[in-house]
Scaffold this motif. Structure first.
Motif, short mmCIF file in Angstrom:
data_model
loop_
_atom_site.label_atom_id
_atom_site.label_comp_id
_atom_site.label_asym_id
_atom_site.label_seq_id
_atom_site.Cartn_x
_atom_site.Cartn_y
_atom_site.Cartn_z
N ASN A 105 14.98 -48.60 -15.52
CA ASN A 105 13.71 -49.35 -15.52
C ASN A 105 13.85 -50.74 -14.92
N ASP A 106 14.99 -51.02 -14.31
CA ASP A 106 15.25 -52.33 -13.70
C ASP A 106 15.08 -52.19 -12.19
N TRP A 107 14.20 -53.01 -11.61
CA TRP A 107 13.93 -52.92 -10.17
C TRP A 107 15.06 -53.50 -9.33
N ARG A 108 15.91 -54.36 -9.89
CA ARG A 108 16.90 -55.08 -9.09
C ARG A 108 17.95 -54.17 -8.44
N SER B 67 16.27 -52.61 -5.44
CA SER B 67 16.04 -53.57 -4.35
C SER B 67 17.33 -53.83 -3.58
N ALA C 272 11.49 -49.28 -6.32
CA ALA C 272 11.50 -50.62 -6.92
C ALA C 272 10.08 -51.14 -7.09
N LEU D 33 8.27 -49.80 -10.06
CA LEU D 33 8.66 -50.47 -11.30
C LEU D 33 8.11 -51.88 -11.37
N SER D 34 8.00 -52.54 -10.21
CA SER D 34 7.57 -53.95 -10.18
C SER D 34 6.65 -54.15 -8.99
N ASN E 220 6.44 -57.04 -6.03
CA ASN E 220 7.60 -57.90 -6.26
C ASN E 220 7.98 -58.59 -4.94
N GLN F 43 3.03 -64.44 -4.00
CA GLN F 43 3.39 -64.17 -5.40
C GLN F 43 3.99 -65.41 -6.05
#
Length: 259
Positions: free
Chosen positions: A131-134, A137, A159, A162-163, A166, A196
């Motif tokens: 669940n982490d977009w990093r 990415s 990614a 999830l975000s 971003n 953003q």
């Protein structure tokens, strides 16, 4: 008791006390770990100061994962990419599931232009923290660097699920498009990114780059002069002039990210 016996008893007492005294002396002279306040203060310091501080923290406690990851980050920012990867890898020796260490391994290898060696750690981070977009990415950047563009696009799409919007992911996608010769398609992505709240200076510089490549030099120069000192803005404008003259087919991810 005779004097000789007294001396012998005293010597025996001193001998038996020696190990305890040595342990107490060692404990009193051993460096102590920094306080939470000291750590927070050094997190705001420059990379060189942070590398010294976190290196000392690792010496105090080699099993401290926070210190190991912070050391890796500081070394990477200093350009010592091999040492950064080693510091992050050392964290995984004692804490195999540490996602932050996995990410630092990936960042270090991407930064030194050898993303292939960071892919496995980033894929492990993706699987460990779904669940982490990093991780996704960074995987996109790594895949792009090793010429796996379809995998890169799939990672960035995941990614963004999830975000959404971003800025980091949008910027990475856009720069991959520029490297592929589609600077016109990259411009709207970068405009979304810089709009953003979490947009960085580098993202605005990427937008200026794309605007210049697309012929909008006036807006590109406006962004550069607003964000940078005059001498640095001049250097970036000169770089942009040279890059604009380069054939599109000669543009690579490395040539664009290494300016």
């Amino acid at each position: 008791m005779s004097r000789k016996l007294t001396f012998a008893a005293t010597a025996l007492l001193l001998a038996s006390a020696a190990p305890a005294l040595a342990q107490q002396t060692a404990a009193s002279t051993a460096p102590a770990a920094a306080t939470a306040e000291q750590r927070a203060a050094y997190d705001r310091a420059d990379p060189l100061a942070r590398s010294v501080f976190w290196g000392r923290e690792v010496e105090v406690n080699p099993n401290d994962p926070v210190a190991g990851v912070r050391l890796a980050q500081a070394l990477r920012e200093l350009g010592r990419h091999d040492r950064a990867a080693e510091a992050a890898q050392a964290v995984l020796m004692t804490q195999p599931g540490n996602v932050e260490a996995m990410l630092e391994i990936g960042r270090a290898h991407i930064a030194r232009g050898q993303a292939f060696y960071g892919v496995a750690a980033l894929e492990q981070a993706r699987d460990t923290a779904p669940n982490d977009w990093r991780p996704l990415s960074l995987l996109g950047v790594a895949y792009q660097q090793v010429r796996r563009p379809a995998d890169a696009q799939a990672a960035w799409a995941a990614a963004l699920r999830l975000s959404p919007d971003n800025p980091t992911v949008l910027s990475n996608m856009a720069m991959a498009m520029v490297a592929g010769g589609d600077s016109a398609g990259a411009e709207p992505l970068l405009r979304r990114a810089v709009a953003q709240p979490g947009a960085s200076l580098q993202m605005r510089q990427n937008l200026a780059l794309v605007l210049g490549l697309n012929g909008n030099r006036a807006e590109a120069e406006q962004i550069l002069r607003r964000d940078l000192p005059p001498e640095q803005a001049d250097r970036n404008l000169n770089w942009l002039n040279n890059e604009s003259a380069r054939p599109t087919r000669d543009r690579t991810w490395e040539s664009l990210s290494g300016r």
